[in-house]
Design an enzyme around this catalytic site. Structure first.
Site, PDB file in Angstrom:
ATOM      1  N   SER A 224       0.864  -1.321  -0.142  1.00  0.00           N
ATOM      2  CA  SER A 224       0.010   0.114   0.035  1.00  0.00           C
ATOM      3  C   SER A 224       0.733   1.387  -0.011  1.00  0.00           C
ATOM      4  CB  SER A 224      -1.067  -0.071   1.307  1.00  0.00           C
ATOM      5  OG  SER A 224      -0.294  -0.319   2.462  1.00  0.00           O
TER       6      SER A 224
ATOM      7  N   HIS B 103      -5.532  -3.032  -2.941  1.00  0.00           N
ATOM      8  CA  HIS B 103      -5.165  -2.270  -4.118  1.00  0.00           C
ATOM      9  C   HIS B 103      -4.835  -2.859  -5.504  1.00  0.00           C
ATOM     10  CE1 HIS B 103      -4.242   1.166  -1.317  1.00  0.00           C
ATOM     11  NE2 HIS B 103      -3.599  -0.027  -0.344  1.00  0.00           N
TER      12      HIS B 103
ATOM     13  N   LYS C 277     -11.657   1.250  -2.082  1.00  0.00           N
ATOM     14  CA  LYS C 277     -10.764   2.006  -2.774  1.00  0.00           C
ATOM     15  C   LYS C 277     -11.412   1.885  -4.171  1.00  0.00           C
ATOM     16  CE  LYS C 277      -7.484   1.318   0.689  1.00  0.00           C
ATOM     17  NZ  LYS C 277      -6.929   0.219   1.775  1.00  0.00           N
TER      18      LYS C 277
END
Ligand code: PLP
Length: 373
Positions: free
Chosen positions: A166, A194, A226
């Site tokens: 991250s 991610h 996200k």
């Protein structure tokens, strides 16, 4: 903490999250969001949430095992499992809750957890709280992983890694890790917060992109806050894994189910991810443009090919100063300091969105080059 440049404060956003953002009353360009596909303020997601709100109100009312499991939650779980080619999925209220709950359910005092040293804080806390023997491997270092796996003498071994790290943006050597785990009879758990929506031919994430499925990576975690622009998280895996978590994952069992409207919005986001590859293509083109420009301007780059592009500066104050200089020019890039990253590696964590334009990226590059001078 103030004296050591480690004090943290918040800035207040007004209105929608996005590339153009109103921060502390000032409009600026956002280069520090995880909203990689620009979906957080997509009106189609808001419309889906609104319809669910009108039909079903705000609260889920209870934990899923009591009376909080709504048709929207069920549909989202089924659609996520189908998208990822995994038998089942289980919705959690956050990635933090998912990681804590899953690790504690799968590893206990007699077991071993083997983890990359740069794993997300929630994976670290999950490993520590489980009471299992905890072995850290140097970041993405296969020899260190082999040594740690060999040293793990618990009854069961759970190996845990981020897919896309991250704060660094690099990708774990997933196929090699899967092989190592197979030889040591260890279960591999990957946190793809991610990677989902960003990597893979249709945004299925880093595990799928590496050609790995349930046999190699039995425990898959990803978040909905996200690239999917919503909030919450899920675990995907075998029927047995999900049924076991329903019995034993304490952060799921004893926690109110997320608002059904968020699940409705996430379903819409997932459809966009599946049907509209152009966002992912634009996102990756933006990353390439940034890297080519940085190379030309002599801005030091890391090895990351993902939308997370760190600029490591070392001292905390250097990162803060460059972040402030950029903010004064209208670019918002957060400074990342310990304990989020190791001491001496404070950095700007520059992130890209499909919604950034070429001009905005060029402007950021110019600001960075000037600021670094
Ligand atoms: C953001 C993040 C989480 C936490 O997810 P939340 O839904 O924000 O709690 C977990 N793991 C990784 C790798 C993350 O980046």
């Amino acid at each position: 903490m103030r004296a050591r440049a480690l004090y943290r404060t918040r800035r207040v956003i007004e209105g929608a999250h996005g590339v153009r953002i109103l921060v502390n009353g000032r409009e600026c360009l956002n280069f520090c969001s995880n909203d990689y596909l620009g979906l957080a303020a997509d009106p189609r997601l808001a419309a889906a949430a609104k319809a669910a709100l009108d039909a079903g109100g705000t609260g889920s009312g209870a934990a899923a095992l009591i009376s909080g499991y709504n048709r929207e939650h069920q549909a989202l779980e089924e659609e996520l499992a189908d998208f990822l080619g995994r038998p089942r999925a289980l919705l959690f209220s956050s990635g933090w809750a998912a990681n804590l709950g899953v690790i504690r359910a799968l590893a206990g005092r007699r077991d071993s957890v083997i983890a990359d040293e740069l794993n997300h804080a929630s994976l670290i806390d999950g490993g520590r709280l489980s009471g299992a023997q905890y072995l850290r491997a140097n970041h993405a270092d296969l020899n260190a992983w082999a040594v740690a796996l060999a040293a793990a003498d618990g009854e069961q071994r759970l190996a845990v890694t981020d897919s896309v790290f991250s704060m660094d943006g690099d990708i774990a050597p997933l196929p090699q890790l899967a092989e190592l785990c197979a030889t040591r009879d260890a279960t591999l758990m990957v946190d793809d917060a991610h990677g989902l929506g960003v990597l893979g031919p249709h945004g299925e994430g880093a595990v799928h992109a590496a050609g790995l499925g349930v046999p190699e990576v039995p425990v898959y975690v990803a978040t909905l806050g996200k690239s999917l622009g919503c909030g919450g998280a899920f675990v995907a895996g075998s029927e047995a894994l999900i049924e076991y978590l329903i019995q034993r994952a304490r952060t799921w069992v004893f926690s109110t189910a997320p608002p059904p409207a968020i699940a409705a919005a996430a379903r819409r986001a997932l459809r966009i991810v599946r049907e509209e590859p152009q966002h992912r293509e634009r996102l990756l083109a933006n990353v390439r443009r940034f890297r080519a420009g940085a190379r030309q301007l002599g801005i030091p780059l890391s090895d990351s090919e993902t939308p997370i592009q760190p600029l490591v500066l070392g001292q905390e104050q250097r990162a803060l100063d460059l972040s402030q200089a950029l903010f004064d020019r209208g670019y918002w890039v957060a400074a990342i300091r310990p304990p989020t990253v190791p001491h001496g590696t404070s950095r700007l964590r520059i992130t890209f969105s499909a919604a950034h334009t070429a001009e905005q990226i060029d402007g950021l590059l110019e600001g960075l080059a000037t600021g670094l001078k």
